[in-house]
Enzyme design. Structure first.
Site, PDB file in Angstrom:
ATOM      1  N   GLU A 263      18.906   8.502 -27.677  1.00  0.00           N
ATOM      2  CA  GLU A 263      19.478   9.236 -28.805  1.00  0.00           C
ATOM      3  C   GLU A 263      20.783   8.541 -29.151  1.00  0.00           C
ATOM      4  O   GLU A 263      21.727   8.549 -28.361  1.00  0.00           O
ATOM      5  CB  GLU A 263      19.710  10.682 -28.387  1.00  0.00           C
ATOM      6  CG  GLU A 263      19.926  11.597 -29.558  1.00  0.00           C
ATOM      7  CD  GLU A 263      20.979  12.597 -29.259  1.00  0.00           C
ATOM      8  OE1 GLU A 263      21.988  12.578 -29.987  1.00  0.00           O
ATOM      9  OE2 GLU A 263      20.820  13.356 -28.308  1.00  0.00           O
ATOM     10  N   CYS A 302      26.833  14.272 -32.214  1.00  0.00           N
ATOM     11  CA  CYS A 302      25.753  13.395 -32.683  1.00  0.00           C
ATOM     12  C   CYS A 302      25.085  13.965 -33.925  1.00  0.00           C
ATOM     13  O   CYS A 302      24.473  13.230 -34.690  1.00  0.00           O
ATOM     14  CB  CYS A 302      24.745  13.161 -31.573  1.00  0.00           C
ATOM     15  SG  CYS A 302      24.189  14.662 -30.784  1.00  0.00           S
TER      16      CYS A 302
HETATM   17  P1  NDP Z   1      28.372   4.032 -24.943  1.00  0.00           P
HETATM   18  O1  NDP Z   1      27.059   3.583 -25.429  1.00  0.00           O
HETATM   19  O2  NDP Z   1      29.377   3.005 -24.648  1.00  0.00           O
HETATM   20  O3  NDP Z   1      28.205   4.892 -23.632  1.00  0.00           O
HETATM   21  C1  NDP Z   1      27.211   5.881 -23.483  1.00  0.00           C
HETATM   22  C2  NDP Z   1      26.842   5.989 -22.020  1.00  0.00           C
HETATM   23  O4  NDP Z   1      26.265   4.771 -21.593  1.00  0.00           O
HETATM   24  C3  NDP Z   1      28.038   6.223 -21.122  1.00  0.00           C
HETATM   25  O5  NDP Z   1      27.658   7.061 -20.060  1.00  0.00           O
HETATM   26  C4  NDP Z   1      28.349   4.836 -20.624  1.00  0.00           C
HETATM   27  O6  NDP Z   1      29.043   4.835 -19.409  1.00  0.00           O
HETATM   28  C5  NDP Z   1      26.961   4.280 -20.450  1.00  0.00           C
HETATM   29  N1  NDP Z   1      26.891   2.846 -20.390  1.00  0.00           N
HETATM   30  C6  NDP Z   1      27.665   1.950 -21.045  1.00  0.00           C
HETATM   31  N2  NDP Z   1      27.266   0.710 -20.728  1.00  0.00           N
HETATM   32  C7  NDP Z   1      26.235   0.811 -19.869  1.00  0.00           C
HETATM   33  C8  NDP Z   1      25.423  -0.108 -19.172  1.00  0.00           C
HETATM   34  N3  NDP Z   1      25.580  -1.394 -19.303  1.00  0.00           N
HETATM   35  N4  NDP Z   1      24.461   0.365 -18.347  1.00  0.00           N
HETATM   36  C9  NDP Z   1      24.273   1.682 -18.203  1.00  0.00           C
HETATM   37  N5  NDP Z   1      25.030   2.599 -18.826  1.00  0.00           N
HETATM   38  C10 NDP Z   1      25.987   2.182 -19.662  1.00  0.00           C
HETATM   39  O7  NDP Z   1      28.884   5.065 -25.942  1.00  0.00           O
HETATM   40  P2  NDP Z   1      30.246   5.900 -25.899  1.00  0.00           P
HETATM   41  O8  NDP Z   1      29.965   7.168 -25.166  1.00  0.00           O
HETATM   42  O9  NDP Z   1      31.411   5.108 -25.462  1.00  0.00           O
HETATM   43  O10 NDP Z   1      30.371   6.144 -27.423  1.00  0.00           O
HETATM   44  C11 NDP Z   1      30.521   5.045 -28.260  1.00  0.00           C
HETATM   45  C12 NDP Z   1      29.906   5.344 -29.584  1.00  0.00           C
HETATM   46  O11 NDP Z   1      28.580   5.808 -29.434  1.00  0.00           O
HETATM   47  C13 NDP Z   1      30.589   6.413 -30.331  1.00  0.00           C
HETATM   48  O12 NDP Z   1      31.727   5.952 -30.966  1.00  0.00           O
HETATM   49  C14 NDP Z   1      29.509   6.828 -31.272  1.00  0.00           C
HETATM   50  O13 NDP Z   1      29.465   5.974 -32.351  1.00  0.00           O
HETATM   51  C15 NDP Z   1      28.266   6.679 -30.459  1.00  0.00           C
HETATM   52  N6  NDP Z   1      27.781   7.938 -29.906  1.00  0.00           N
HETATM   53  C16 NDP Z   1      26.707   8.469 -30.460  1.00  0.00           C
HETATM   54  C17 NDP Z   1      26.215   9.643 -29.993  1.00  0.00           C
HETATM   55  C18 NDP Z   1      25.002  10.184 -30.584  1.00  0.00           C
HETATM   56  O14 NDP Z   1      24.344  10.975 -29.949  1.00  0.00           O
HETATM   57  N7  NDP Z   1      24.650   9.829 -31.790  1.00  0.00           N
HETATM   58  C19 NDP Z   1      26.848  10.401 -28.923  1.00  0.00           C
HETATM   59  C20 NDP Z   1      28.000   9.741 -28.398  1.00  0.00           C
HETATM   60  C21 NDP Z   1      28.409   8.533 -28.859  1.00  0.00           C
HETATM   61  P3  NDP Z   1      30.630   4.583 -19.351  1.00  0.00           P
HETATM   62  O15 NDP Z   1      31.260   5.678 -20.144  1.00  0.00           O
HETATM   63  O16 NDP Z   1      30.933   4.669 -17.917  1.00  0.00           O
HETATM   64  O17 NDP Z   1      30.835   3.249 -19.969  1.00  0.00           O
END
Ligand code: NDP
Length: 683
Positions: A263, A302
């Site tokens: 998502e 989201c």
């Molecule tokens: P990220 O994609 O950076 O992170 C989401 C999750 O993935 C976090 O738990 C993160 O962990 C984890 N993650 C990051 N890199 C890896 C990896 N290499 N392997 C496994 N897990 C990983 O998104 P953010 O939460 O930082 O949000 C960034 C952007 O995402 C927002 O600005 C927004 O645009 C979008 N977003 C969209 C959502 C939606 O549902 N549409 C919801 C939230 C965000 P960690 O935090 O430890 O890096």
């Protein structure tokens, strides 16, 4: 000063049955309003392969010993315990920038999801360990070879990688269906707000409600987690499209065909119908909803509205109404009760949002006033409303997600264009249309549906009861096609099935019954000297059967039933009219007369263990019954589901009514409640 000397809380991971800390120094997580350190986080050096194996071997085994109802009741107990302690989580949540109202969505919304899944599972699933899906498919003429779909729990661990915006709901909405399915979970919250999740998991672990290994927590980076996933594991991801796509293409996911649900970004739209002119209730509802979606959780949802489509003539009125409402927002530290919108989750997140706004400004202009002179240490931002006059030929406004209090107002000229514009989001979680004209709703919804996971129609009738554009609900699907990730979460029992394998089993009916615990048509039944209605739940077995004597249906019966009930439909009362009907050869008995006579034939009238008849399922009338026909019934115990928390259970009976030529006249399932015990001397 290091984090240790500042006495900052060190987040721990609950893995393989013990609380563990990473080997590294730890990264500071800062309060979104004050910039002060809240906790430090680090997961380096943790053995994540061991954790996944622990989930599979310890958690999975313990969960699979339980039935669906036992797991569902466990979730209810957990939800009650979390609700009693909810203030613990509210207290933590302020540091994320969430107001109490924002946290309500996250905390009580998450706990409510546990309650909802618990009750749905107990109502809609049997109290068994295997889920039987759909009807038996006869595969032979003589009923000796049939097919049936079953679903059974995957033997892996469900890895849930969550976003920063919902540290509680994000965990609970995924954990609930997985645990009911019988699959243990390893939750990896986003680092930025992991302290709230950690507090909740700590409480869950201390409560002892879940079996060992059923829920694990990883605080910190995922490290080599995904390298260890294997064929029976499931990975769900919520976050940015770039991380999601990288994970979807991870070799271990591809090699093992691991189920992967994503998502990600979603440019959700709200459309003001052409009928909803200024002054109409739908206009006001629309404005209120857009403001709510832009400001709740400071737009970090989201499902938040990012694209606002309105009839060209209404652009200025909408802009003015939105800006008036933005001016009433009190932005600040959410610990102050007067504050209506908190900061973004971090300074980094604000920086990210401002950069995305700069991208949007290549096609749109900001039309909201900058209300903010905010303290530097907090990640505060004012709502930012942009206006793009040429949405059909623009691209960024449909593709750049500024994950904050940001949305773009755009005109449309006719409904077809409005539909086309929503589709330019290339797949979204949700869209809403505000109209009081059913034909507008029809055109918009059918046009948008293939591109959206959920569509909400807002109008004056549902204004008070509507759950709103932005609320995913446990019983409705949450997810969306295309850039929204192509995944599906929630949606009631459907969500539980994502953690189970569907298998088509084929064989003789008796053997299908042995696997599913249900009696299957074609399998032998067994009759003894006792009427099955005299048997308590503990004595009754599937396949127990009663075959009744016959009863002749007379013309007097049909006429009496017609006069008594008032159902004097011509097919029962007028011989000539009935003959003109292509299906009948003269007057026929009422279907409900057949069902009533059937009950008269099969019931045992004395007080006994059968407590109530609570309905029938799948009723079909197959052969018309004329006066002079003889009816008899074969009643077979098909499925027995004892309730855990009551001294009775459900029994589903296969009921076949046939005529003197052994032709089936009516087929249905009779649903009864039966006492678990019924002492011999009680009757
Ligand atoms: P990220 O994609 O950076 O992170 C989401 C999750 O993935 C976090 O738990 C993160 O962990 C984890 N993650 C990051 N890199 C890896 C990896 N290499 N392997 C496994 N897990 C990983 O998104 P953010 O939460 O930082 O949000 C960034 C952007 O995402 C927002 O600005 C927004 O645009 C979008 N977003 C969209 C959502 C939606 O549902 N549409 C919801 C939230 C965000 P960690 O935090 O430890 O890096």
């Amino acid at each position: 000063m290091t984090l240790v000397t500042q006495n900052v809380r060190v987040l721990e991971s609950w893995l393989a049955g013990r609380w563990q800390t990473g080997k590294g120094e730890g990264k500071a997580l800062l309060d979104a309003s004050t910039g002060k350190p809240v906790a430090s986080i680090d997961a380096s050096g943790l053995d994540l392969g061991e954790a996944l194996a622990y989930g599979r071997e310890v958690g999975g085994k313990a969960l699979r010993k339980m039935t669906y109802h036992e797991r569902a009741l466990m979730l209810k107990t957990l939800a009650q315990s979390l609700m009693e302690n909810k203030e613990l989580f509210y207290e933590e949540s302020f540091a994320t920038g969430a107001t109490r109202k924002d946290s309500w969505i996250d905390i009580e919304g998450g706990i409510g999801t546990l309650f909802a899944f618990s009750s749905k599972a107990r109502r809609e699933m049997p109290n068994t360990r295997v889920f039987v899906e759909g009807a038996v498919e006869p595969l032979s003429r003589d009923d000796t070879f049939s097919g049936q779909h079953i679903l059974s729990a995957l033997r892996g661990t469900a890895v849930h990688i969550n976003a920063f915006n919902f540290p509680c709901w994000g965990m609970l909405e995924k954990v609930a269906p997985a645990l009911i399915a019988g699959v243990p979970c390893l939750v990896k919250p986003a680092s930025q707000t992991a302290y709230v999740t950690e507090r909740m998991v700590r409480h869950i672990q201390e409560s002892g409600i879940l079996p060992d290994g059923a829920l694990q927590l990883l605080c910190g980076s995922a490290g080599d987690l995904i390298d260890h996933v294997s064929d029976q594991d499931v990975v769900t991801f919520t976050g940015s499209a770039s991380t999601g796509q990288m994970l979807r293409g991870h070799p271990a996911i591809i090699r093992n065909s691991v189920r992967f649900t994503m998502e990600a970004d979603s440019l959700n739209a709200a459309v003001l119908g052409p009928d909803a002119k200024p002054g109409e209730p739908e206009f006001d509802l629309f404005v209120k909803e857009v403001v709510r979606e832009m400001t709740a959780k400071a737009g970090q949802k989201c499902t938040a509205i990012r694209r606002i489509f309105v009839p060209r003539a209404s652009v200025s009125a909408v802009a003015e109404a939105l800006n008036q409402r933005f001016a009433r927002q009190v932005i600040g530290d959410p610990r102050q009760e007067t504050v209506t919108m908190g900061p973004l989750a971090s300074l980094g997140q604000r920086q990210e949002v401002l950069e995305r706004v700069a991208d949007l400004k290549t096609e749109a202009e900001v039309i909201s006033p900058d209300t903010g002179a905010f303290p530097e240490e907090g990640a505060f931002a004012s709502p930012i409303l942009l206006h793009c006059d040429k949405p059909l030929s623009s691209d960024a406004v449909h593709s750049v997600e500024a994950f904050g209090p940001v949305a773009t107002l755009m005109p449309y000229d006719d409904l077809e264009e409005a539909v086309d514009l929503t589709r330019k989001g290339k797949g979204s979680l949700v869209a809403s249309v505000f109209t009081n004209d059913p034909s507008v709703a029809e055109e918009m919804v059918l046009g948008m549906a293939p591109f959206h996971g959920r569509v909400m129609i807002g109008n004056r009738q549902s204004a008070k009861s509507s759950t709103g554009h932005g609320s995913p609900l446990p019983m409705l699907v949450h997810g969306g096609p295309g850039r929204a990730g192509g995944g599906e979460e929630l949606g009631g029992i459907r969500a539980i099935k994502h953690y189970m394998q569907r298998t088509a089993i084929q064989g003789a009916p008796e053997f299908l019954g042995a696997v599913t615990g249900r009696w299957v048509a074609g399998a032998p039944g067994h009759a003894d000297s006792r009427h099955p209605f005299r048997k308590s739940l503990s004595e009754l077995r599937t396949g127990d059967r009663l075959t009744t004597k016959s009863r002749t249906v007379t013309l007097e019966d049909i006429e009496h039933f017609a006069e008594f009930t008032g159902d004097t439909f011509y097919a029962h009362m007028d011989e000539d009219a009935a003959r003109r009907n292509p299906f009948f050869e003269g007057r026929v008995a009422h279907g409900y007369l057949i069902v009533s006579f059937a009950a008269g034939l099969f019931v045992d009238p004395d007080e006994g263990p059968v407590l109530a008849n609570y309905g029938v399922d799948n009723l079909r009338f197959l052969t018309p019954v004329n006066a002079g026909d003889d009816l008899k019934v074969q009643l077979t115990a098909k499925e027995i589901s004892p309730r855990i928390s009551a001294d009775y259970g459900e029994v589903r009976w296969d009921c076949q009514v046939s005529n003197q030529k052994d032709e089936p006249v009516a087929l249905y399932d009779v649903l009864t409640l039966v006492a678990k015990e019924w002492p011999e001397n009680r009757t």
